[in-house]
Design a protein around this motif. Structure first.
Motif, PDB file in Angstrom:
ATOM      1  N   LEU A 111       2.592   6.449   5.886  1.00  0.00           N
ATOM      2  CA  LEU A 111       1.334   6.655   5.156  1.00  0.00           C
ATOM      3  C   LEU A 111       1.174   4.745   4.236  1.00  0.00           C
ATOM      4  CD1 LEU A 111       0.578  10.555   5.191  1.00  0.00           C
ATOM      5  CD2 LEU A 111      -0.975   8.703   6.268  1.00  0.00           C
ATOM      6  N   TYR A 112       2.391   4.890   3.393  1.00  0.00           N
ATOM      7  CA  TYR A 112       2.192   4.531   1.796  1.00  0.00           C
ATOM      8  C   TYR A 112       2.437   2.844   3.432  1.00  0.00           C
ATOM      9  CZ  TYR A 112       3.755   0.586  -1.276  1.00  0.00           C
ATOM     10  OH  TYR A 112       3.970   0.456  -2.190  1.00  0.00           O
ATOM     11  N   TYR A 154       0.906   2.180   5.724  1.00  0.00           N
ATOM     12  CA  TYR A 154      -0.600   1.972   6.355  1.00  0.00           C
ATOM     13  C   TYR A 154      -1.302   1.935   5.498  1.00  0.00           C
ATOM     14  CZ  TYR A 154      -4.070   2.717   8.701  1.00  0.00           C
ATOM     15  OH  TYR A 154      -6.219   2.532  10.203  1.00  0.00           O
ATOM     16  N   GLN A 155      -1.536   2.347   4.432  1.00  0.00           N
ATOM     17  CA  GLN A 155      -2.255   2.175   3.385  1.00  0.00           C
ATOM     18  C   GLN A 155      -2.627   1.080   2.335  1.00  0.00           C
ATOM     19  OE1 GLN A 155      -1.754   4.683   0.112  1.00  0.00           O
ATOM     20  NE2 GLN A 155      -3.481   3.854  -0.843  1.00  0.00           N
ATOM     21  N   VAL A 156      -1.093   0.082   2.371  1.00  0.00           N
ATOM     22  CA  VAL A 156      -1.106  -0.693   1.292  1.00  0.00           C
ATOM     23  C   VAL A 156      -0.983  -2.516   2.688  1.00  0.00           C
ATOM     24  CG1 VAL A 156       1.329  -2.470   0.396  1.00  0.00           C
ATOM     25  CG2 VAL A 156       0.549  -0.022  -0.249  1.00  0.00           C
ATOM     26  N   GLU A 166     -10.124  -7.941   0.764  1.00  0.00           N
ATOM     27  CA  GLU A 166      -9.546  -7.037   1.418  1.00  0.00           C
ATOM     28  C   GLU A 166      -8.596  -7.871   1.953  1.00  0.00           C
ATOM     29  OE1 GLU A 166      -9.893  -3.892   1.550  1.00  0.00           O
ATOM     30  OE2 GLU A 166     -11.654  -4.053   0.039  1.00  0.00           O
ATOM     31  N   TYR A 208      -4.071  -0.823   6.406  1.00  0.00           N
ATOM     32  CA  TYR A 208      -5.474  -0.733   5.877  1.00  0.00           C
ATOM     33  C   TYR A 208      -6.143  -2.295   5.682  1.00  0.00           C
ATOM     34  CZ  TYR A 208      -9.787   2.458   4.691  1.00  0.00           C
ATOM     35  OH  TYR A 208     -10.714   2.659   4.034  1.00  0.00           O
ATOM     36  N   PRO A 209      -6.194  -2.186   4.541  1.00  0.00           N
ATOM     37  CA  PRO A 209      -7.033  -3.561   4.409  1.00  0.00           C
ATOM     38  C   PRO A 209      -7.975  -4.867   5.417  1.00  0.00           C
ATOM     39  CG  PRO A 209      -5.365  -3.195   2.636  1.00  0.00           C
ATOM     40  CD  PRO A 209      -4.396  -2.835   4.256  1.00  0.00           C
TER      41      PRO A 209
END
Length: 164
Positions: free
Chosen positions: A17-18, A20-22, A56, A25-26
């Motif tokens: 999850l980390y 992907y988020q970092v 982004e 995802y942007p």
């Protein structure tokens, strides 16, 4: 031992999850904004969504470590987005139904489509960041350590069972 396995699973999920988020995802969010910009009907809307996408994306760097190309270079993608903003600003003063206006809008939409393809090409390489590699190495080391502990425990159990 069960707590170790659960901690390992939780760490793996958290790491995914980390990462992907970092990293992902942007860029995915920027791709969504560019998709909206591509379907926008006015230069003002295009400029709005392109600015959101630009904010982004990373300002520089190339996610492709081996054999990087200009197509996946975020610095060059930023320059392309700046050029799109300049063109959108210059067309906004033209008559909406003129040939120049329509040609400019077509050109901007084609440029945005090209940038979207570049982002799609760069996305798989974003998973291979230094942080993700290090976290994966730690995760694999923990798995190997758990297997070693389980093997030692099983050997001790067998030895105690045979001695009885």
């Amino acid at each position: 031992m069960m707590a170790g396995v659960l901690a390992l699973i939780a760490f793996g999920v958290g790491m995914a999850l980390y990462g992907y988020q970092v990293a992902i995802y942007p860029v995915d969010l920027a791709g969504g904004y560019l998709s909206r910009a591509e379907s926008a009907q006015t230069p003002e809307d295009i400029a709005y969504f392109v600015r959101l996408a630009r904010n982004e994306l990373p300002e520089f760097g190339n996610p492709v470590w081996s054999f990087p190309t200009a197509k996946t270079d975020f610095g060059l993608i930023h320059r392309n987005l700046d050029a799109i903003l300049a063109r959108a600003n210059s067309i906004s003063s033209l008559e909406p139904y003129s040939t120049e206006y329509n040609t400019g809008m077509y050109d901007i939409h084609a440029s945005i489509e090209g940038i979207q393809k570049q982002l799609v090409d760069a996305t798989p390489y974003l998973y291979v960041s230094f942080t993700n590699i290090m976290l994966s190495a730690v995760w694999i080391a923990v798995i190997l350590a758990l297997f070693a502990i389980m093997r030692r425990g099983r050997a001790r159990f067998r030895q105690e069972y045979e001695n009885q």
